[in-house]
Design a protein around this motif. Structure first.
Motif, PDB file in Angstrom:
ATOM      1  N   SER A  47       1.209  -1.196  -0.030  1.00  0.00           N
ATOM      2  CA  SER A  47      -0.121  -0.191  -0.216  1.00  0.00           C
ATOM      3  C   SER A  47       0.648   1.627  -0.004  1.00  0.00           C
ATOM      4  O   SER A  47       1.840   1.531   0.455  1.00  0.00           O
ATOM      5  CB  SER A  47      -0.795  -0.092   1.311  1.00  0.00           C
ATOM      6  OG  SER A  47      -1.541   0.724   1.188  1.00  0.00           O
ATOM      7  N   GLY A  48       0.405   2.492  -0.769  1.00  0.00           N
ATOM      8  CA  GLY A  48       1.310   3.408  -0.965  1.00  0.00           C
ATOM      9  C   GLY A  48       2.561   3.673  -1.474  1.00  0.00           C
ATOM     10  O   GLY A  48       3.712   4.992  -1.374  1.00  0.00           O
ATOM     11  N   GLU A 174      -7.409  -2.499  -8.898  1.00  0.00           N
ATOM     12  CA  GLU A 174      -7.426  -2.747  -8.065  1.00  0.00           C
ATOM     13  C   GLU A 174      -9.557  -3.116  -8.195  1.00  0.00           C
ATOM     14  O   GLU A 174     -10.521  -3.173  -7.702  1.00  0.00           O
ATOM     15  CB  GLU A 174      -7.855  -2.338  -6.683  1.00  0.00           C
ATOM     16  CG  GLU A 174      -6.922  -2.278  -6.157  1.00  0.00           C
ATOM     17  CD  GLU A 174      -5.806  -2.991  -5.412  1.00  0.00           C
ATOM     18  OE1 GLU A 174      -6.671  -4.806  -5.489  1.00  0.00           O
ATOM     19  OE2 GLU A 174      -4.912  -2.928  -4.643  1.00  0.00           O
ATOM     20  N   HIS A 207      -4.218  -6.106  -5.003  1.00  0.00           N
ATOM     21  CA  HIS A 207      -3.280  -6.818  -3.978  1.00  0.00           C
ATOM     22  C   HIS A 207      -3.209  -8.215  -3.159  1.00  0.00           C
ATOM     23  O   HIS A 207      -2.890  -8.573  -2.665  1.00  0.00           O
ATOM     24  CB  HIS A 207      -3.994  -6.032  -2.662  1.00  0.00           C
ATOM     25  CG  HIS A 207      -5.075  -5.849  -1.903  1.00  0.00           C
ATOM     26  ND1 HIS A 207      -6.393  -5.556  -3.085  1.00  0.00           N
ATOM     27  CD2 HIS A 207      -5.615  -7.434  -1.644  1.00  0.00           C
ATOM     28  CE1 HIS A 207      -7.388  -6.590  -2.576  1.00  0.00           C
ATOM     29  NE2 HIS A 207      -6.973  -7.418  -1.570  1.00  0.00           N
TER      30      HIS A 207
END
Length: 229
Positions: A47-48, A174, A207
């Protein structure tokens, strides 16, 4: 005879930073990436890490500080805003975690919208939208509003909208992140199967490593650069 597939997207030396208060945060630190015609590419990372930023610069939705991005041979960031919009409409399709369907329009009307924006004849656009929805098993939902469809149906409708223009590449951020496991797998399969059928390249940020394994190739963004998985 050369059977090598052409690259539909090429990023070379792409750097991108954002301002946070009075400091600059470097997100992309020299991205080099090629996506070939018909290739299904998964992009993973923490994430990020810059996965969504990468999609935004590939699609010309965000500026870059250094480097070059070409889509179908056109240098995206040398185009003006009108030209970039035309390139996105004709060469790219976008799918997000949230479907972004227009609530007052039916599934068929939502899917036809990119073609209507392109100023295609409305009846032709609606027929193409019908075919796209039927290809994703939504022929029975043509006249339903988004509020009358399940989460998985809304997301497949968004995929149909992205595919209806027969783009060179789909950029998906996503696309199953807001769905339960079973629905996510079904939607992901729908996207991959239709992309394969149409010969459309896909760059899919996810993810979910299990879903990523279904793609032809997976890369990871680590510390602002691309690494092979």
């Amino acid at each position: 005879m050369n059977n090598e597939k052409k690259c539909v997207i090429v990023a070379h030396g792409v750097k991108k930073a954002y301002r946070e208060d009075d400091r600059s945060v470097q997100v992309l630190k020299g991205i080099d990436l090629e996506v070939k015609a018909g290739e299904l590419l998964a992009v993973v990372g923490a994430s990020g890490s810059g996965k969504s930023t990468l999609l935004h610069v590939l699609g010309g939705l965000d500026s870059i500080d250094e480097g070059e991005v070409t889509v179908a041979g056109m240098s995206v960031h040398t185009l003006n805003e009108v030209q970039r919009g035309q390139l996105r409409n004709r060469k790219l399709g976008f799918v997000y975690q949230f479907h972004h369907l227009l609530p007052e329009f039916t599934a068929q009307e939502n899917v036809a919208m990119p073609l209507i924006i392109r100023r295609e004849d409305e009846s032709v656009a609606l027929n193409k939208a019908k075919a796209a929805l039927e290809a994703l098993g939504l022929g029975h939902r043509l006249n339903h509003l988004p509020s009358q469809m399940s989460g998985g149906e809304r997301q497949r409708c968004a995929i149909a909208r992205a595919m209806v223009t027969e783009p060179a590449c789909i950029l998906a951020d996503e696309p199953t992140g807001n769905l339960d496991r079973q629905t996510a797998e079904a939607v992901f399969d729908s996207l991959l199967n239709l992309a394969k059928k149409q010969g459309t390249a896909c760059v899919i940020v996810t993810h979910d490593l299990e879903l990523a394994k279904r793609c032809d190739r997976t890369v990871s963004i680590i510390d602002g650069v691309i690494s092979k998985v």
